[in-house]
Design a protein around this motif. Structure first.
Motif, PDB file in Angstrom:
ATOM      1  N   LEU A 181       9.055   3.497  36.892  1.00  0.00           N
ATOM      2  CA  LEU A 181       8.336   2.741  35.654  1.00  0.00           C
ATOM      3  C   LEU A 181       8.658   1.261  35.238  1.00  0.00           C
ATOM      4  CD1 LEU A 181       5.817   3.497  33.673  1.00  0.00           C
ATOM      5  CD2 LEU A 181       7.757   4.019  31.995  1.00  0.00           C
ATOM      6  N   THR A 182      10.026   1.213  34.958  1.00  0.00           N
ATOM      7  CA  THR A 182      10.432  -0.146  34.547  1.00  0.00           C
ATOM      8  C   THR A 182      10.410  -0.975  35.703  1.00  0.00           C
ATOM      9  OG1 THR A 182      12.441   1.203  34.564  1.00  0.00           O
ATOM     10  CG2 THR A 182      12.203   0.177  32.607  1.00  0.00           C
ATOM     11  N   PHE A 194       7.056  -2.506  35.930  1.00  0.00           N
ATOM     12  CA  PHE A 194       6.767  -3.289  34.847  1.00  0.00           C
ATOM     13  C   PHE A 194       7.699  -4.737  34.763  1.00  0.00           C
ATOM     14  CE2 PHE A 194       4.486  -0.064  33.149  1.00  0.00           C
ATOM     15  CZ  PHE A 194       3.113  -0.729  32.724  1.00  0.00           C
ATOM     16  N   LEU A 195       8.852  -4.632  35.398  1.00  0.00           N
ATOM     17  CA  LEU A 195       9.957  -5.490  35.241  1.00  0.00           C
ATOM     18  C   LEU A 195      10.260  -6.187  36.546  1.00  0.00           C
ATOM     19  CD1 LEU A 195      12.169  -4.027  32.398  1.00  0.00           C
ATOM     20  CD2 LEU A 195      10.235  -5.922  32.101  1.00  0.00           C
ATOM     21  N   PHE A 201       4.159  -8.249  40.986  1.00  0.00           N
ATOM     22  CA  PHE A 201       3.792  -7.334  39.953  1.00  0.00           C
ATOM     23  C   PHE A 201       2.163  -6.880  40.313  1.00  0.00           C
ATOM     24  CE2 PHE A 201       1.057  -6.777  36.029  1.00  0.00           C
ATOM     25  CZ  PHE A 201       1.904  -5.885  35.211  1.00  0.00           C
ATOM     26  N   LEU A 224      -0.927  -4.405  39.327  1.00  0.00           N
ATOM     27  CA  LEU A 224      -1.426  -3.416  38.018  1.00  0.00           C
ATOM     28  C   LEU A 224      -1.735  -2.017  38.572  1.00  0.00           C
ATOM     29  CD1 LEU A 224      -2.438  -4.348  35.284  1.00  0.00           C
ATOM     30  CD2 LEU A 224      -4.786  -4.374  36.036  1.00  0.00           C
ATOM     31  N   CYS A 265       1.728  -0.286  38.395  1.00  0.00           N
ATOM     32  CA  CYS A 265       1.881   0.123  36.820  1.00  0.00           C
ATOM     33  C   CYS A 265       1.158   1.299  36.467  1.00  0.00           C
ATOM     34  CB  CYS A 265       1.541  -1.158  35.887  1.00  0.00           C
ATOM     35  SG  CYS A 265       2.772  -2.572  36.160  1.00  0.00           S
ATOM     36  N   ARG A 266      -0.147   1.314  36.934  1.00  0.00           N
ATOM     37  CA  ARG A 266      -0.827   2.440  36.607  1.00  0.00           C
ATOM     38  C   ARG A 266      -0.418   3.898  37.100  1.00  0.00           C
ATOM     39  NH1 ARG A 266      -6.334   1.086  38.052  1.00  0.00           N
ATOM     40  NH2 ARG A 266      -6.167  -0.757  36.843  1.00  0.00           N
ATOM     41  N   LEU A 271       2.878   4.740  35.362  1.00  0.00           N
ATOM     42  CA  LEU A 271       2.533   5.149  34.010  1.00  0.00           C
ATOM     43  C   LEU A 271       2.092   6.517  33.937  1.00  0.00           C
ATOM     44  CD1 LEU A 271       0.365   2.513  32.068  1.00  0.00           C
ATOM     45  CD2 LEU A 271       2.697   3.728  31.219  1.00  0.00           C
TER      46      LEU A 271
END
Lengths: 426, 170
Positions: A79-80, A83-84, A208, A210, A213-214, A217
């Motif tokens: 997860l991190t 995002f990072l 990065f 999306l 990320c999804r 998540l």
């Protein structure tokens, strides 16, 4: 005669006698000399059953053990990273953030190094970070997050301070607020140092996305509410700390056993036993220390200690410097729970006399203890890391020293800038 | 000389059964505690009600779980201790310091068991109730029991170490 017995008790403690027996023996000696019936030790121990907040201890510990045994660590890293991972120094920062969060929930019992280190150490070296840097990073991160709620040492400090505060009111909610910015300061300083230390060593970044990320998540959708329970529940005043602990324990149990199905029902008794062995150890020391502390306070030990300090140290600043040095040494020798239980009752009254805020003292105390975890020669996390990554202990010493210096700097800032800890609480 | 071996085997089996019982009690108390605590929150928020005896019961459960956890910790001498000197001692010296520590621990916990037994007996004579109709001495009874069992375990450690030491020295 009495002095000889005290000497023998200290020797036995240093040789590795269970700490609670040493404390019982000391308390019984004290009460015997004051001609008080020794059953008073049992009466004090029973006070465990009169302290509602203690419920939080077994419940948060249990939740932490369950999280440690399931794949939460993997999901949290993914997860991190999603995002990072695009930032420079991102992976190092990820490591600090996930370890801090994980430690806050699981307690600094070494489980962060075992579970998180196993994921992060290979990831860091694969991404191009030098071996020694990566090793130092994961060892250091094993105790990062002690200042973040709902860490057990933070709760324990609050419990002890409440037990003995006459006049100075201190709430666990305040401690939870006070730890946030000092913890962020530590993470920021460590991250900045990591970027600087690797400035000559370009680390490839992940783009990065999306979609990524999804997916990450969705994978951890059941665990994301966990910090929310704790933070919003407690800060809004909707839950008491022990209630938040109950909800967290129940929720974690259901999610990991029945939703993710990563822990079979058959493994549950073993995990419960393991976690309660730890709780039992802490509670026993706490219970017998209640008796010992009462004896010390009857004997006006904190006041005498303050008088001695006063004759050497008159300014708050010098007191704080000495406090830091003392706590660092203490943290390397004593495990954090016994250090809190034994030292806080003696130290808190002295610190109050010097005008140190009790909440601030708690943050200073834990920040120093956090470094003590990996202070050579006997910091516990050094041995855990050496064992886990199969490295000689001397390599681990050398790898952690730069991180230790960075954290030491942050502890100085935390100590001499009380507002950093206190501005959120009125 | 077949008997001593079968005796040890039986002792080990007894110890295993006892540990299973200990585990079972620990697990049931823990699950009961979580359920009761959550049920209380549920009642409070949705029905603005609560069970009067639930809160004191949960607090007593914390004590019981803590002490039974401590009993389980002493199975493997897994108590919190300051491990500063022993880490650097050679095994030949450690054999004797361990003997000393086991004896000391067994002695202190036995003393504690005796004095807490006296405390429980006094409370029983006074007829104090803890909550609902549960007498206080029942809630407190775990203290002498736990310390007695810890003491027995350390006495066994002591003899085990003694036998080992005798075997080691030719």
């Amino acid at each position: 005669m009495t002095l000889a017995i005290i000497g023998i008790l200290i020797l036995l403690a240093l040789l590795g006698a269970p700490l609670f027996t040493v404390i019982i023996a000391a308390a019984m000696l004290g009460f015997h000399l004051s001609e008080i019936d020794l059953s008073v030790v049992a009466i004090e121990l029973y006070r465990i059953a009169d302290t509602p907040i203690l419920l939080a201890l077994p419940l948060f510990t249990f939740a932490g053990y369950i999280l440690g045994e399931s794949n939460t660590s993997k999901r949290l890293v993914r997860l991190t990273q999603a995002f990072l991972g695009w930032m420079s120094g991102g992976l190092a920062m990820i490591a600090f953030v996930v370890c801090a969060l994980f430690t806050a929930f699981t307690g600094a019992s070494g489980v962060t190094i075992v579970a998180m280190g196993a994921l992060l150490y290979p990831a860091l070296t694969r991404a191009g970070y030098p071996d020694r840097f990566s090793l130092g990073l994961v060892t250091t991160s094993g105790s990062l997050g002690l200042l973040l709620p709902p860490s057990l040492p933070l709760i324990l400090y609050g419990i002890i301070a409440q037990q003995m505060s006459d006049g100075a009111q201190i709430s666990i909610e305040d401690l939870f607020l006070a730890g946030i910015f000092p913890a962020l300061l530590m993470i920021t300083m460590l991250s900045a140092w990591s970027v600087w230390a690797n400035r000559a060593n370009p680390i490839p970044l992940t783009r990065f996305s999306l979609k990524n990320c999804r997916a990450a998540l969705r994978e951890s959708i059941w665990e994301i509410p966990l910090p929310l329970f704790v933070f919003t529940g407690i800060y809004s005043g909707y839950f008491a700390v022990s209630e938040a602990a109950a909800v967290t324990a129940m929720y974690v149990l259901i999610v990991e056993v029945f939703v993710y199905r990563e822990i079979s029902l058959g493994r549950l008794p073993g995990i419960i036993r393991e976690s309660m062995v730890m709780v039992g150890g802490i509670l026993l020391i706490l219970g017998v220390s209640l008796a010992f502390t009462n004896f010390l306070i009857d004997a006006e030990a904190p006041m005498k200690l303050f008088d001695i300090c006063q004759s050497f140290v008159s300014s708050k600043l010098v007191f704080l410097i000495l406090l830091n040095v003392f706590l660092l040494i203490l943290g390397a020798m004593l495990d954090i729970f016994s250090a809190i239980i034994i030292m806080v009752p003696l130290m808190l009254p002295v610190a109050l006399e010097y005008g140190v805020h009790p909440v601030h003292l708690g943050i200073i105390f834990l920040a120093n203890m956090q470094i003590g975890y990996f202070t050579p020669p006997v910091g516990m996390n050094l041995f855990i890391a050496g064992y886990r990554f199969k490295k000689p202990i001397v390599d681990i010493y050398r790898a952690t020293i730069p991180f230790m210096l960075v954290l030491f700097l942050s502890v100085l800032v935390i100590t001499y800038w009380p507002a950093l800890s206190l501005f959120l609480i009125s | 000389m077949g008997r001593p071996i079968s005796n040890t085997a039986m002792l080990i089996r007894l110890a295993t059964i006892f540990q299973k019982i200990e585990d079972a009690i620990l697990v049931s108390l823990m699950l009961a505690m979580i359920s009761l605590a959550v049920f209380q929150i549920f009642l409070r928020n949705f029905f603005d009600a609560g069970i009067v005896w639930a809160d004191p019961l949960v607090r007593v459960l914390v004590l019981w779980i803590g002490l039974i956890g401590a009993m389980a910790a002493s199975r493997t001498n897994n108590h919190i201790s300051i491990d500063v000197i022993s880490r650097f001692l050679p095994e030949s010296v450690k054999r004797f310091t361990r003997l000393l520590i086991y004896l000391f621990t067994a002695g202190v916990t036995a003393l504690m068991a005796w004095h807490s037994f006296r405390f429980v007996a006094m409370e029983r004579a006074d007829g104090i109730t803890a909550f609902a109709n549960v007498p206080a001495w029942v809630c407190e009874a775990i203290i002498p029991v736990a310390f007695a069992i810890i003491s027995v375990r350390y006495i066994l450690f002591f003899f085990q170490q003694l036998i080992d030491n005798i075997r080691q020295t030719p």
